[in-house]
Design an enzyme around this catalytic site. Structure first.
Site, mmCIF file in Angstrom:
data_model
loop_
_atom_site.group_PDB
_atom_site.id
_atom_site.type_symbol
_atom_site.label_atom_id
_atom_site.label_comp_id
_atom_site.label_asym_id
_atom_site.label_seq_id
_atom_site.Cartn_x
_atom_site.Cartn_y
_atom_site.Cartn_z
ATOM 1 N N CYS A 75 -19.410 7.310 0.173
ATOM 2 C CA CYS A 75 -18.043 7.448 0.655
ATOM 3 C C CYS A 75 -17.435 8.639 -0.087
ATOM 4 C CB CYS A 75 -17.283 6.168 0.338
ATOM 5 S SG CYS A 75 -15.529 6.269 0.689
ATOM 6 N N CYS B 248 -1.979 1.742 -0.091
ATOM 7 C CA CYS B 248 -3.082 2.588 -0.556
ATOM 8 C C CYS B 248 -2.755 3.301 -1.867
ATOM 9 C CB CYS B 248 -3.406 3.616 0.533
ATOM 10 S SG CYS B 248 -4.748 4.721 0.079
ATOM 11 N N GLU C 60 -12.657 10.746 -6.208
ATOM 12 C CA GLU C 60 -13.629 9.652 -6.336
ATOM 13 C C GLU C 60 -14.616 9.652 -5.182
ATOM 14 O OE1 GLU C 60 -11.563 5.887 -6.776
ATOM 15 O OE2 GLU C 60 -10.067 6.898 -7.998
ATOM 16 N N CYS D 148 -10.327 2.230 -3.041
ATOM 17 C CA CYS D 148 -8.907 2.425 -3.371
ATOM 18 C C CYS D 148 -8.384 3.667 -4.074
ATOM 19 C CB CYS D 148 -8.384 1.299 -4.246
ATOM 20 S SG CYS D 148 -8.158 -0.186 -3.368
ATOM 21 N N LEU E 162 -5.999 1.103 11.987
ATOM 22 C CA LEU E 162 -4.903 0.628 12.840
ATOM 23 C C LEU E 162 -3.988 -0.321 12.051
ATOM 24 C CD1 LEU E 162 -3.782 0.873 15.674
ATOM 25 C CD2 LEU E 162 -5.298 -0.979 16.403
ATOM 26 N N GLY F 118 -7.774 10.885 0.609
ATOM 27 C CA GLY F 118 -7.349 11.938 1.535
ATOM 28 C C GLY F 118 -7.444 11.540 2.991
ATOM 29 N N CYS G 115 0.642 5.707 3.107
ATOM 30 C CA CYS G 115 0.424 4.304 3.492
ATOM 31 C C CYS G 115 0.796 3.403 2.302
ATOM 32 C CB CYS G 115 -1.024 4.055 3.904
ATOM 33 S SG CYS G 115 -1.525 5.034 5.338
ATOM 34 N N CYS H 63 -3.194 12.419 -1.328
ATOM 35 C CA CYS H 63 -3.013 12.266 0.119
ATOM 36 C C CYS H 63 -1.528 12.288 0.431
ATOM 37 C CB CYS H 63 -3.622 10.935 0.564
ATOM 38 S SG CYS H 63 -3.529 10.659 2.349
ATOM 39 N N ASN I 191 -7.368 -4.945 -0.347
ATOM 40 C CA ASN I 191 -7.566 -4.869 -1.792
ATOM 41 C C ASN I 191 -6.206 -4.776 -2.450
ATOM 42 O OD1 ASN I 191 -10.363 -4.711 -2.690
ATOM 43 N ND2 ASN I 191 -10.453 -2.995 -1.250
HETATM 44 N N1 SAH Z 1 -7.038 8.559 5.373
HETATM 45 C C1 SAH Z 1 -8.105 7.930 6.083
HETATM 46 C C2 SAH Z 1 -9.341 7.669 5.242
HETATM 47 C C3 SAH Z 1 -9.177 7.162 3.844
HETATM 48 S S1 SAH Z 1 -8.722 5.484 3.592
HETATM 49 C C4 SAH Z 1 -7.635 6.680 6.766
HETATM 50 O O1 SAH Z 1 -6.474 6.318 6.590
HETATM 51 O O2 SAH Z 1 -8.389 6.092 7.529
HETATM 52 C C5 SAH Z 1 -10.118 4.535 4.103
HETATM 53 C C6 SAH Z 1 -9.736 3.143 4.620
HETATM 54 O O3 SAH Z 1 -9.300 2.292 3.540
HETATM 55 C C7 SAH Z 1 -8.602 3.163 5.623
HETATM 56 O O4 SAH Z 1 -8.875 2.275 6.679
HETATM 57 C C8 SAH Z 1 -7.438 2.669 4.786
HETATM 58 O O5 SAH Z 1 -6.399 2.185 5.576
HETATM 59 C C9 SAH Z 1 -8.115 1.637 3.922
HETATM 60 N N2 SAH Z 1 -7.395 1.232 2.721
HETATM 61 C C10 SAH Z 1 -6.626 1.955 1.897
HETATM 62 N N3 SAH Z 1 -6.130 1.208 0.899
HETATM 63 C C11 SAH Z 1 -6.608 -0.030 1.089
HETATM 64 C C12 SAH Z 1 -6.444 -1.260 0.406
HETATM 65 N N4 SAH Z 1 -5.682 -1.351 -0.684
HETATM 66 N N5 SAH Z 1 -7.106 -2.339 0.892
HETATM 67 C C13 SAH Z 1 -7.867 -2.253 1.991
HETATM 68 N N6 SAH Z 1 -8.056 -1.128 2.688
HETATM 69 C C14 SAH Z 1 -7.418 -0.027 2.254
#
Ligand code: SAH
Length: 344
Positions: free
Chosen positions: A104, A118, A91, A332, A214, A158, A115, A111, A289
């Site tokens: 973006c 995510c 995406e 997302c 973070l 990713g 997390c 990935c 989200n």
């Molecule tokens: N892997 C990298 C970049 C991709 S995610 C990273 O972790 O930074 C981009 C951003 O979206 C990151 O800050 C991630 O923590 C955040 N993110 C992922 N899922 C999310 C969600 N459901 N709601 C809010 N932020 C989210």
């Protein structure tokens, strides 16, 4: 077949001379690919047909096809599901701001980071994207809209620092004067905290903005949300960030997604300030989200405002991120999952 879109100008010149062709051809082809963003050799009209045919037998171009496209009625944000030559999809999201268009992009198919909040990581990592495939997302969005893209964020599917070499090559090529020539100051790379590669990136002394996800100021809390924290705990991550600022002179952005009752207390805000004390940085607060696969909920408006105030009282700048494309689920990595589940 060699993927021509991932070759920088030097590498392309090398390949072209190995084919016994004059050097100016390399420059011509490079321009077609990286300035005019064509997706086939047939469109390279100042190259004769026989040569175009020969090139298409030797090389592939990795500008993706548009598999699906969603356009927000609220703010014009466009979300693409792009398909590459091998059928894998990622995406990308094009956002329109006053200062220009920002895209973006994804850096991997899936990935491996895991997390818990995510969607992109739920089925693991399938493969890395090549430099050409990351470029291809920018090129396809630009040719599709006919509008110049001036800003890039590596915040799609990713973990960019888990695909270090290809991502660095992408950064070099997209900011190159022979390509789109997008200033590195207009590019942000977001990482969940792959510490050794933050040091490696610092050594390259690029002008990009590093964003660090973070999301929690305490190790036990962060480990539950982000498994990478087991390997590289907060103290090590912050040490790497301080080194990054020192080496590059660039301000770091910390991403902090607020989850109701999990990481949004005043104690968390204070601990966050303690961690970031004296660092050249900025905090981005993002109401989480909600995704299907998790029970996390958004913090309420008051907790978000209180959290922000504590940070600002500590003389650290903070913004609450504005949500774009709310009606098309623009964040997302959920579109790729959805398409996979539907067998598209
Ligand atoms: N892997 C990298 C970049 C991709 S995610 C990273 O972790 O930074 C981009 C951003 O979206 C990151 O800050 C991630 O923590 C955040 N993110 C992922 N899922 C999310 C969600 N459901 N709601 C809010 N932020 C989210």
């Amino acid at each position: 077949m060699t993927e021509i879109s991932s070759l920088n100008l030097e590498e392309l010149k090398q390949q072209i001379s190995e084919l016994g062709l004059p050097a100016f051809r390399a420059k011509q082809i490079y321009e077609w690919l990286h300035k005019k963003n064509v997706d086939s050799f047939d469109k390279m009209t100042n190259i004769d047909k026989a040569l175009r045919q020969k090139l298409s037998q030797q090389f592939s171009i990795s500008v993706p096809e548009i598999e699906r496209k969603l356009v927000s009625k609220i703010d014009g944000t466009q979300k693409y599901l792009f398909r590459f030559n091998d059928g894998e999809c990622v995406e990308s999201v094009l956002m329109r701001y006053k200062y220009g268009n920002s895209i973006c992009v994804s850096t991997q198919v899936g990935c491996a980071m895991g997390c818990t909040f995510c969607a992109s990581t739920k089925a693991g990592r399938v493969r890395n994207l090549t430099a050409g495939e990351i470029l291809g997302q920018v090129y396809r969005a630009q040719t599709d809209t006919g509008e110049r893209i001036s800003h890039i964020v590596l915040m799609g599917i990713g973990e960019p620092l888990d695909n270090f070499e290809n991502v660095v090559k992408f950064l070099e090529m997209v900011s190159d004067k022979d390509g789109l020539n997008i200033g590195q100051r207009n590019i942000s790379l977001s990482t969940c905290g792959v510490v050794p590669n933050i040091y490696k990136l610092a050594e390259l002394d690029m002008q990009i903005t590093l964003s660090v996800s973070l999301h929690a100021p305490f190790d036990d809390m962060r480990t539950k949300m982000m498994p990478i924290n087991k390997k590289y705990p907060i103290a090590e991550l912050i040490k790497a960030c301080r080194d990054y600022v020192k080496t590059t002179g660039r301000r770091i952005s910390f991403e902090y997604s607020l989850i109701k009752g999990v990481n949004d207390s005043p104690e968390c805000a204070k601990a966050l300030c303690e961690l970031l004390k004296g660092m050249l940085c900025h905090v981005n607060l993002i109401p989480i989200n909600t995704i299907e696969q998790s029970s996390y909920r958004k913090s309420d408006r008051k907790s978000i405002e209180d959290f922000k105030k504590i940070i600002e009282d500590h003389k650290i700048t903070a913004t609450v991120r504005r949500k774009l494309g709310a009606d098309i689920n623009a964040a997302c990595g959920q579109l790729r999952r959805e398409s996979k589940q539907m067998g598209l």
